[in-house]
Structure formats: C-alpha cells, structure tokens
Write a protein that holds these residues in place. Structure first.
Motif, PDB file in Angstrom:
ATOM      1  N   ILE A 196       0.838  -1.206   0.000  1.00 20.50           N
ATOM      2  CA  ILE A 196       0.000   0.000   0.000  1.00 20.50           C
ATOM      3  C   ILE A 196       0.873   1.256   0.000  1.00 20.50           C
ATOM      4  N   GLY A 197       2.109   1.121   0.470  1.00 24.40           N
ATOM      5  CA  GLY A 197       3.014   2.260   0.464  1.00 24.40           C
ATOM      6  C   GLY A 197       3.438   2.719  -0.919  1.00 24.40           C
ATOM      7  N   LEU A 198       3.110   1.943  -1.955  1.00 23.04           N
ATOM      8  CA  LEU A 198       3.424   2.363  -3.326  1.00 23.04           C
ATOM      9  C   LEU A 198       2.745   3.678  -3.684  1.00 23.04           C
ATOM     10  N   VAL A 199       1.641   3.973  -3.004  1.00 21.53           N
ATOM     11  CA  VAL A 199       0.916   5.219  -3.292  1.00 21.53           C
ATOM     12  C   VAL A 199       1.783   6.434  -3.005  1.00 21.53           C
ATOM     13  N   PHE A 200       2.777   6.319  -2.127  1.00 21.22           N
ATOM     14  CA  PHE A 200       3.697   7.414  -1.844  1.00 21.22           C
ATOM     15  C   PHE A 200       4.370   7.927  -3.120  1.00 21.22           C
ATOM     16  N   PHE A 201       4.621   7.033  -4.066  1.00 24.20           N
ATOM     17  CA  PHE A 201       5.374   7.397  -5.263  1.00 24.20           C
ATOM     18  C   PHE A 201       4.536   7.360  -6.539  1.00 24.20           C
ATOM     19  N   ILE A 202       3.454   6.570  -6.550  1.00 21.24           N
ATOM     20  CA  ILE A 202       2.639   6.453  -7.757  1.00 21.24           C
ATOM     21  C   ILE A 202       1.565   7.550  -7.819  1.00 21.24           C
ATOM     22  N   TYR A 203       1.162   8.071  -6.675  1.00 18.41           N
ATOM     23  CA  TYR A 203       0.042   9.025  -6.620  1.00 18.41           C
ATOM     24  C   TYR A 203       0.181  10.191  -7.605  1.00 18.41           C
ATOM     25  N   PRO A 204       1.348  10.849  -7.708  1.00 18.84           N
ATOM     26  CA  PRO A 204       1.440  11.963  -8.670  1.00 18.84           C
ATOM     27  C   PRO A 204       1.296  11.542 -10.126  1.00 18.84           C
ATOM     28  N   HIS A 205       1.454  10.255 -10.426  1.00 19.09           N
ATOM     29  CA  HIS A 205       1.344   9.758 -11.800  1.00 19.09           C
ATOM     30  C   HIS A 205      -0.079   9.307 -12.153  1.00 19.09           C
ATOM     31  N   LEU A 206      -0.962   9.249 -11.173  1.00 16.79           N
ATOM     32  CA  LEU A 206      -2.308   8.740 -11.423  1.00 16.79           C
ATOM     33  C   LEU A 206      -3.103   9.671 -12.327  1.00 16.79           C
ATOM     34  N   VAL A 207      -3.844   9.073 -13.247  1.00 16.32           N
ATOM     35  CA  VAL A 207      -4.702   9.866 -14.130  1.00 16.32           C
ATOM     36  C   VAL A 207      -5.894  10.407 -13.350  1.00 16.32           C
ATOM     37  N   ASN A 208      -6.523   9.544 -12.555  1.00 13.56           N
ATOM     38  CA  ASN A 208      -7.676   9.945 -11.745  1.00 13.56           C
ATOM     39  C   ASN A 208      -7.306   9.834 -10.265  1.00 13.56           C
ATOM     40  N   LYS A 209      -6.747  10.910  -9.734  1.00  8.25           N
ATOM     41  CA  LYS A 209      -6.301  10.879  -8.340  1.00  8.25           C
ATOM     42  C   LYS A 209      -7.466  10.752  -7.367  1.00  8.25           C
ATOM     43  N   GLU A 210      -8.646  11.209  -7.769  1.00  6.55           N
ATOM     44  CA  GLU A 210      -9.798  11.111  -6.876  1.00  6.55           C
ATOM     45  C   GLU A 210     -10.258   9.667  -6.675  1.00  6.55           C
ATOM     46  N   LYS A 211      -9.787   8.769  -7.529  1.00  2.88           N
ATOM     47  CA  LYS A 211     -10.152   7.353  -7.391  1.00  2.88           C
ATOM     48  C   LYS A 211      -9.055   6.534  -6.704  1.00  2.88           C
ATOM     49  N   ALA A 212      -8.060   7.215  -6.152  1.00  5.94           N
ATOM     50  CA  ALA A 212      -6.930   6.501  -5.546  1.00  5.94           C
ATOM     51  C   ALA A 212      -7.374   5.645  -4.370  1.00  5.94           C
ATOM     52  N   LEU A 213      -8.187   6.205  -3.487  1.00  8.00           N
ATOM     53  CA  LEU A 213      -8.626   5.449  -2.311  1.00  8.00           C
ATOM     54  C   LEU A 213      -9.493   4.262  -2.718  1.00  8.00           C
ATOM     55  N   LYS A 214     -10.397   4.491  -3.662  1.00  6.95           N
ATOM     56  CA  LYS A 214     -11.243   3.403  -4.145  1.00  6.95           C
ATOM     57  C   LYS A 214     -10.398   2.282  -4.743  1.00  6.95           C
ATOM     58  N   ALA A 215      -9.376   2.658  -5.499  1.00  7.71           N
ATOM     59  CA  ALA A 215      -8.499   1.654  -6.108  1.00  7.71           C
ATOM     60  C   ALA A 215      -7.755   0.858  -5.047  1.00  7.71           C
ATOM     61  N   MET A 216      -7.321   1.525  -3.978  1.00 10.09           N
ATOM     62  CA  MET A 216      -6.585   0.835  -2.929  1.00 10.09           C
ATOM     63  C   MET A 216      -7.489  -0.113  -2.144  1.00 10.09           C
ATOM     64  N   VAL A 217      -8.726   0.294  -1.918  1.00  9.78           N
ATOM     65  CA  VAL A 217      -9.671  -0.591  -1.229  1.00  9.78           C
ATOM     66  C   VAL A 217      -9.936  -1.834  -2.078  1.00  9.78           C
ATOM     67  N   ILE A 218     -10.099  -1.631  -3.380  1.00 11.86           N
ATOM     68  CA  ILE A 218     -10.323  -2.767  -4.282  1.00 11.86           C
ATOM     69  C   ILE A 218      -9.113  -3.691  -4.300  1.00 11.86           C
ATOM     70  N   SER A 219      -7.908  -3.111  -4.358  1.00 12.04           N
ATOM     71  CA  SER A 219      -6.693  -3.940  -4.391  1.00 12.04           C
ATOM     72  C   SER A 219      -6.530  -4.719  -3.089  1.00 12.04           C
ATOM     73  N   ASN A 220      -6.797  -4.074  -1.946  1.00 15.74           N
ATOM     74  CA  ASN A 220      -6.723  -4.788  -0.661  1.00 15.74           C
ATOM     75  C   ASN A 220      -7.746  -5.918  -0.603  1.00 15.74           C
ATOM     76  N   THR A 221      -8.933  -5.668  -1.147  1.00 16.85           N
ATOM     77  CA  THR A 221      -9.976  -6.690  -1.144  1.00 16.85           C
ATOM     78  C   THR A 221      -9.590  -7.866  -2.034  1.00 16.85           C
ATOM     79  N   LEU A 222      -9.055  -7.579  -3.218  1.00 16.72           N
ATOM     80  CA  LEU A 222      -8.607  -8.653  -4.107  1.00 16.72           C
ATOM     81  C   LEU A 222      -7.519  -9.490  -3.451  1.00 16.72           C
TER      82      LEU A 222
END
Length: 364
Positions: A196-222
């Motif tokens: 989950i710490g990857l968000v520290f470095f990937i966040y500025p590269h995200l196309v839709n930053k507003e979906k970052a939390l949703k994406a992380m919840v989905i990844s944790n669930t998977l």
C-alpha cells in the motif's frame, strides 16, 4: 513532478494487489496455521481492515502533494536534508524487499525446477528482464502487472480442482481455542499487506487521483480474497497437524492434481508464478533507483538501477542464502513493513496537519 507517463486506475490497482500477493502467497497458509491452527484464516479479515485504514491515511497524506512524490512532500514541509534522509530510509526498506523476492524465487526454482543450477545464475537471469521493465517507470510496470494478471487467471481454478480431496471438518469447530490465538496472529498480516506504500510514489502519476482510495480498497480486497481462498484450500486439504510441516504447502498441494498431458503440475505453476512473484522486486528495484537518483540529484535513475542490479548479483555470488535466511528476512520485513506502511503514514499525516495549522496561524 511532470507526469509524462500517467498510470491508470486499473494499473494502479493491479500493481498494489500484485505486489501484496507476491510477497506472502507461498508462506501465508503455513504461518497462519502455526500461530492459530485452522482458525488462522480469520486473521486475514483483520489484515484487510488494517490495510484499508492505512490506505485512507496514505491517500490523505498524498493529497497534500498531488504533483509530487512523498520525497517532495517531505522537502516542502521539513526541508531538503529531511527528504535526503527519507530517501535513504526508503532505499533501506525497498532494497531488502527486492532482495527477499529474488531470494525466495531463486530458492523455489532451485528446489523444484533446477536443482543443479547455482542461485546466483538464477538471480542473474531474473535481473535482466527486471532492468528492462523497471527502467521505464510505473507505467511500464503497470502494464506488466496487467499482463501478469491475465496470464494468471487460470491458477485459482487449478486450486479449486483440489477441493475433491477436501476435509471440511478440519475447519471445525471455529474458534476452538478462543479469540486469543487469532488476535495474536494478526501481527503476521503486516507483511502480506505491504504494498500500500506504493501510493507514496505512484500518486502523482495517477490519471484519476480522486479514485486513488477506491483503487486501494479494491486492491486490498482482491489480495485478501486470494489469501483467504488459498488458505482455506490448504487448511481443508492438509490435516491441522501436518500443514505446518510443509515449507511450501501452496506448491505441495499441486501433487494431488493429475492431468494426462502434464506429469508434474507444480512445474508450470512455479514457472507462471515467477511472473507474479516478479511484481514485488520490479517495482521495488525501480523505487530503489528512484530514491538513489533523488540523493544524487535529478535524473540518473537508469544508472542507479544498473548499479543496484549489479550489487544484488554480486551479493548472491558471494553469499548463498537458504530458506532459514528467507524466514529471517521475512520476520524483519514484517516489522519494517508495519513501521513504513502503517505507522509512518499516520505520523506524517499528523505532522503535516500540525505544520499547516501552525503556518496558517503565522499568516494570520
């Protein structure tokens, strides 16, 4: 930071999930069984909850630096030298993660596939494609994770086929020794949820930053669904007394599968799983080179990546690790993973909130 190579939400989700799954997929059922018996699967839900809460904190921290990584955020709030120290800390964290990935992959390959091949030769073969992918940044790594996901879809169905040998009574009674063994096992879930710490470095590269939390919840669930599935399959296949004796129960269970066109099913499984397992050391190597370049100045990531790849190859040539060494490194990473990806984000969020309040008071 200019986002020249944007990362989609799907790529980000798969990167985080693949990173998490690759670090503990082989060992988690064994570790849970040793700590809490057949009730160990309950601890996976606690791991999901902790990772989700930490994801909320991580995203809140990075919202303060939408166009820069955590290093630029630390530089803005704490100064240049603090960001340099942070870069050293991240190198000291992600380099052992990459080393652990290479170590376990090479040991598994040597044990099951190529017993006569030297470990340093296997690591050298793995480093070549690692460099080719890691040098192109997060977008290339994200695309690689998409491909790995597609070619790995068949693996869960293979494990489902082993349920014809299942003994569901092994799971009963639930909580046979109460909640204490389960709660004491929760600490094991820190290492399987790192990533989950990857968000520290990937966040500025995200196309839709507003979906970052949703994406992380989905990844944790998977991730937790995968962990839950393979843990339950191992728990109902192996007896409670024998599962802790297998070093790799996830691979050993493959011996029960019989196919007319394949004599040893575990061989192609390990070969395919190397793709999954590479999803931990490829982004880790990129992050190590990225932080090294930050220490030396802007640019120079490829040069740093070459140096670190060479250093890892030499380290395996000098020292030949064993599964005992891998277990020790995993224990170390379990502790550092908690500090870096669960405790550190909370501390940063509190610091940034206090710093913004103090600066706001000074302006007034």
């Amino acid at each position: 930071m200019k986002t020249t190579r944007p990362v989609s939400t799907l790529q980000f989700t798969l990167m985080v999930s693949a990173f998490q799954i690759s670090v503990a997929f082989l060992s988690l059922p064994r570790e849970l069984a040793r700590q809490a018996g057949t009730d160990g699967w309950i601890a996976i839900f606690f791991g999901w909850g902790m990772a989700t809460l930490a994801s909320v904190v991580l995203v809140k921290v990075m919202k303060n630096s939408p166009n820069g990584s955590i290093l630029e955020l630390i530089q803005r709030f704490m100064g240049v030298w603090a960001s340099k120290i942070a870069a050293v800390i991240f190198i000291a964290y992600y380099l052992p993660l990459a080393y652990d990935g290479f170590m376990i992959a090479s040991l598994v390959m040597k044990l099951w596939l190529l017993p006569s091949t030297y470990i340093y030769v296997l690591v050298l073969l793995l480093l070549i494609p690692t460099y080719q992918i890691a040098q192109h940044g997060f977008q290339a790594i994200g695309r690689y994770c998409e491909i790995v996901t597609l070619i790995s879809i068949w693996i869960p169905f293979v494990y489902l086929s082993t349920l014809r040998h299942a003994h569901w009574l092994y799971l009963l009674p639930v909580l046979k020794e109460g909640w204490l063994p389960v709660l004491s096992t929760v600490k094991i879930m820190f290492f399987p949820m790192v990533g989950i710490g990857l968000v520290f470095f990937i966040y500025p590269h995200l196309v839709n930053k507003e979906k970052a939390l949703k994406a992380m919840v989905i990844s944790n669930t998977l991730t937790c669904l995968v962990y839950l599935g393979i843990t339950l399959v191992c728990f109902v296949y192996f007896s409670p007394d024998e599962i802790g004796e297998f070093n790799d129960p996830v691979i050993s269970i493959m011996k029960s599968i019989e196919l007319q066109f394949i004599e040893r099913v575990e061989v192609p499984f390990i070969a395919f799983y190397l793709f999954v397992f590479s999803c931990v050391w490829i982004p880790s190597m990129h992050l190590v080179s990225m932080n090294s370049a930050w220490l030396l100045g802007r640019g120079g990531e490829r040069g740093s990546l070459v140096v670190w790849c060479f250093a890892i190859a030499v380290s395996f040539f000098i020292y030949k690790p064993s599964f005992i060494d891998a277990a020790r490194v995993n224990n170390f990473l379990n502790l550092t993973g908690f500090v870096m990806e669960f405790a550190l984000p909370l501390c940063l969020l509190l610091y940034v909130a206090i710093a913004k309040k103090v600066r706001g008071g000074r302006r007034s």
